[in-house]
Write an enzyme that holds these catalytic residues in place. Structure first.
Site, mmCIF file in Angstrom:
data_model
loop_
_atom_site.group_PDB
_atom_site.id
_atom_site.type_symbol
_atom_site.label_atom_id
_atom_site.label_comp_id
_atom_site.label_asym_id
_atom_site.label_seq_id
_atom_site.Cartn_x
_atom_site.Cartn_y
_atom_site.Cartn_z
ATOM 1 N N ARG A 1 0.801 -1.221 0.000
ATOM 2 C CA ARG A 1 0.000 0.000 0.000
ATOM 3 C C ARG A 1 0.834 1.272 0.000
ATOM 4 O O ARG A 1 0.498 2.251 -0.664
ATOM 5 C CB ARG A 1 -0.940 -0.019 1.207
ATOM 6 C CG ARG A 1 -2.001 -1.081 1.084
ATOM 7 C CD ARG A 1 -2.837 -1.217 2.340
ATOM 8 N NE ARG A 1 -3.890 -2.204 2.120
ATOM 9 C CZ ARG A 1 -4.768 -2.559 3.047
ATOM 10 N NH1 ARG A 1 -4.704 -2.041 4.264
ATOM 11 N NH2 ARG A 1 -5.705 -3.452 2.769
ATOM 12 N N GLU B 1 -5.468 -3.297 16.504
ATOM 13 C CA GLU B 1 -4.850 -2.089 15.950
ATOM 14 C C GLU B 1 -4.408 -1.113 17.025
ATOM 15 O O GLU B 1 -3.542 -0.274 16.776
ATOM 16 C CB GLU B 1 -5.844 -1.393 14.997
ATOM 17 C CG GLU B 1 -5.239 -0.245 14.208
ATOM 18 C CD GLU B 1 -6.222 0.433 13.283
ATOM 19 O OE1 GLU B 1 -5.840 1.435 12.635
ATOM 20 O OE2 GLU B 1 -7.385 -0.021 13.188
ATOM 21 N N ARG C 1 1.415 -1.903 7.020
ATOM 22 C CA ARG C 1 0.653 -3.145 7.127
ATOM 23 C C ARG C 1 0.285 -3.656 5.748
ATOM 24 O O ARG C 1 -0.231 -2.913 4.922
ATOM 25 C CB ARG C 1 -0.625 -2.925 7.938
ATOM 26 C CG ARG C 1 -1.491 -4.182 8.017
ATOM 27 C CD ARG C 1 -2.717 -3.976 8.874
ATOM 28 N NE ARG C 1 -3.672 -3.051 8.295
ATOM 29 C CZ ARG C 1 -4.557 -3.348 7.344
ATOM 30 N NH1 ARG C 1 -4.583 -4.552 6.810
ATOM 31 N NH2 ARG C 1 -5.409 -2.441 6.909
ATOM 32 N N HIS D 1 -5.727 5.413 6.409
ATOM 33 C CA HIS D 1 -6.524 4.209 6.605
ATOM 34 C C HIS D 1 -6.258 3.531 7.947
ATOM 35 O O HIS D 1 -7.148 3.406 8.780
ATOM 36 C CB HIS D 1 -6.241 3.245 5.455
ATOM 37 C CG HIS D 1 -6.984 1.951 5.528
ATOM 38 N ND1 HIS D 1 -8.361 1.879 5.648
ATOM 39 C CD2 HIS D 1 -6.557 0.665 5.501
ATOM 40 C CE1 HIS D 1 -8.737 0.615 5.691
ATOM 41 N NE2 HIS D 1 -7.664 -0.143 5.619
#
Length: 667
Positions: A338, A454, A464, A430
């Site tokens: 990501r 989290e 992540r 996010h």
């Protein structure tokens, strides 16, 4: 206050968890009924932990600010959950999942924790199937898998585009069984406002009933925090609007170290910002990158024409499109991690190739997948020489079966049909990899205060990998915490009930009331949202996808000034002793204003680029993250000292014995 003793077991990596379980102390089943555990947060980590602890025999109290545990933000997870079962026979293993996770996190996570995560991942799938979670299945009836970013295998189990919801319903059903047995007392519409310490141990919380406004005391022999991440410090994020950092931050102020706050994940496939009116952003699942191709026009004039509405993206041929992820990272293509995909999209948009009116969007195109699936479906259906319309129809049916609810959601928000026109996406905040520091047992630096999911820092390093959040939450809740918390609680079998009439409960409640009164008595004129939006813009502009020393220094000063103005000029209507959502928000934003400064301070101190932490001063000639393993191969755990500017850093050096440290490459 504890020290940074990670308590990682000795021995070979693959034997550490088994060895540890064999050596830790246990609580006799007959004694568990005399021990009370508080679980704050009832998403996947908290719900799984609460259900499992209650099944074991502990008395559990659960707290969530939603009206039902079913509304936890875990429900929003779309794409899937990782596990190393190797159902596809493509070479997966516990070690490969471990390796991909450490590499994906840019070598900034603990080897022992990550290997344990991989080791128990298969158990999660078995557990959830037993609960009735409707995972997708392939034609033979076996569970299906798909791929996510940063890996070369298919290990992601999924339930269409609503995996989080289905997993949460499984955990919720397990919780309900224990509620019916009387082993769980569920407190919904309650928010934890402080942690109570007695003789240095976490022995309870102060909570506010959000419906009546009443302040309550709740005691327990241990407290588990499973309250999610702090992405809403940016105001605009993919998180639910109520997601906050208050529980973790209150524990931090009581002595729990806060680790790596600057590690924030930017997700590459979000619906772009459309204006100042927005209060949150919407995520398009990473699973879409299995079949969608990301591109921008090759020519600046074409990008300009698209932005002005003069041409449509479907009018550009393949040769006129820049599939920039496939061009830059041929081995992984659209399935790079990501952080890599996000920076690549930002680079193209910054160079003028963005495709929406603001110039901050790229395309996610399914035309090639529709064609490919359509041709395959025609062959398997016995259709000879199908025309283009038939192929398109068959291909769209396959895509709908895999991603239909995601496509429907996109169309409702953007009012464009993504089967016919490419989706527009852009990176957005996010997930947060930082959180409360925990040892191998998931215990914070406060004895008896545990942190799962989290809300802790432990498993993902600086970035992540997709589909690993659900894996960590359920691993912590179902298979790690229920073992490790017993090691601590074994010393409490003779303690007896914890009284809420102690001076410590009284003093903590008094501090909570004083803070509420201070908020309510401010005679300002500005709304809570005014300050939250101002903070969010500072964070996004100066602590967002890229950072530099000058911006971080100014962010620290600006946030400190904004916090001062907040306490002097915020206006909260209504009264404290009643339903008051502005008061709820005010307390959370006050904590974000402290966290934001520590976030910037942590980012300033880390003079390297790694994962989601990208310092402009530290990058390769190709624009990739440039780590400094000699000086920054550590976890930064911050101790509260009264103000964020006064926080003291403690370092946990990271040791790599099983993986070679090297520059990440997805080319």
């Amino acid at each position: 206050m504890g020290s940074l003793e990670s308590k990682i077991p000795s021995g070979p990596l693959a034997e550490k968890w088994t060895k540890h379980k064999n050596e830790i102390d246990l609580v006799n089943p007959a004694n568990k009924r005399n021990i009370d555990v508080i679980v704050v947060g009832t998403g996947l980590a908290g719900g799984a932990a609460a259900a499992t602890l209650a099944e074991l025999g502990y008395n559990v109290k659960t707290f969530c600010y939603q009206d039902s545990p079913r509304r936890a933000h875990s429900i929003s997870a779309q794409g899937g959950i990782n596990a190393s079962k190797n159902y596809q026979g493509d070479g997966d293993s516990d070690y490969r999942l471990f390796y991909d996770t450490v590499k994906g996190g840019d070598y900034r996570s603990r080897e022992a924790n990550v290997y344990r995560l991989a080791e128990v991942s298969g158990n999660i799938i078995d557990q959830c199937v037993a609960q009735g979670v409707p995972f997708a299945r392939e034609y033979g009836g076996l569970l299906d898998n798909r791929s996510f970013g940063g890996v070369l295998v298919s290990r992601t189990f999924y339930a269409k585009g609503q995996t989080g919801q289905q997993l949460l319903l499984g955990a919720y059903a397990a919780m309900n069984r224990q509620i019916n047995r009387g082993k769980i007392k569920s407190y919904t519409r309650h928010e934890m406002l402080d942690l109570v310490l007695i003789d240095g141990k976490a022995r309870g919380i102060i909570a506010r009933d959000l419906v009546t406004g009443e302040i309550e005391r709740h005691s327990g022999h241990a407290v588990v925090l499973a309250t999610g991440g702090y992405g809403n410090v940016f105001f605009l994020s993919t998180n639910a609007m109520g997601s906050n950092v208050t529980a973790a931050w209150r524990a931090h102020r009581r002595g729990a170290y806060f680790a790596n706050p600057c590690y924030t994940q930017i997700h590459p496939t979000c619906i772009p910002v459309s204006g100042d009116h927005q209060s949150k952003l919407t995520l398009m699942s990473e699973s879409l990158r299995n079949d969608g191709r990301i591109w921008v026009p090759k020519r600046l004039e074409d990008a300009q024409a698209i932005r002005e509405g003069k041409i449509r993206p479907t009018e550009l041929s393949g040769d006129e499109r820049d599939y920039f992820l496939e061009r830059r990272y041929p081995a992984f293509g659209n399935l790079v991690p990501r952080d890599v995909a996000s920076r690549a999209a930002k680079e193209r948009c910054d160079a003028g190739f963005g495709v929406n009116k603001t110039g901050e969007a790229v395309y996610l195109d399914f035309a090639a997948a529709i064609q490919r699936y359509g041709e395959e479906k025609a062959l398997t259906s016995g259709i000879k020489d199908p025309d283009k319309a038939t192929i398109t129809q068959l291909g769209e049916e396959v895509i709908e079966a895999k991603y239909g609810n995601l496509f429907q959601m996109y169309e409702k928000i953007i009012d464009e049909n993504p089967y016919k026109t490419p989706m527009m996406i852009y990176p957005a905040v996010h997930y947060t990899m930082g959180g409360l520091w925990v040892d191998y047992n998931l215990q914070t630096t406060i004895e008896g205060c545990y942190c799962a999911g989290e809300a802790n820092f432990s498993d993902h390093g600086a970035n992540r990998l997709g589909a690993s959040a659900l894996m960590q939450g359920l691993a912590d809740g179902y298979f790690v915490l229920p073992y490790t918390i017993g090691d601590y609680l074994s010393d409490d079998i003779r303690t007896g009930p914890i009284s809420t009439d102690s001076p410590e409960f009284e003093a903590t409640e008094k501090a909570v009331l004083e803070r509420i009164n201070k908020l309510m008595n401010s005679n300002g004129t500005r709304s809570v949202d005014y300050y939250h939006k101002k903070l969010g813009k500072i964070m996004w502009n100066k602590c967002g996808m890229s950072r530099n020393a000058e911006d971080l220094k100014s962010a620290i000063d600006e946030i400190a000034e904004l916090r001062k103005d907040f306490w002097e000029n915020v206006k909260i209507p209504g009264k404290e002793g009643q339903f008051n959502q502005e008061l709820e928000k005010a307390g959370r934003v006050a904590d974000f204003l402290e966290l934001g400064e520590l976030f910037a301070k942590d980012a300033l101190e880390r003079n390297e680029s790694c994962g989601g932490h990208f310092r402009e001063e530290y990058q390769t000639p190709e624009g990739e993250a440039l780590r400094d393993d000699e000086n920054f191969k550590y976890v930064a755990a911050w101790e509260f000292k009264g103000e964020p500017s006064e926080a003291v850093m403690h370092k946990e050096e990271l040791v790599f014995e099983n993986i070679e440290l090297k520059t990440r490459s997805y080319k």
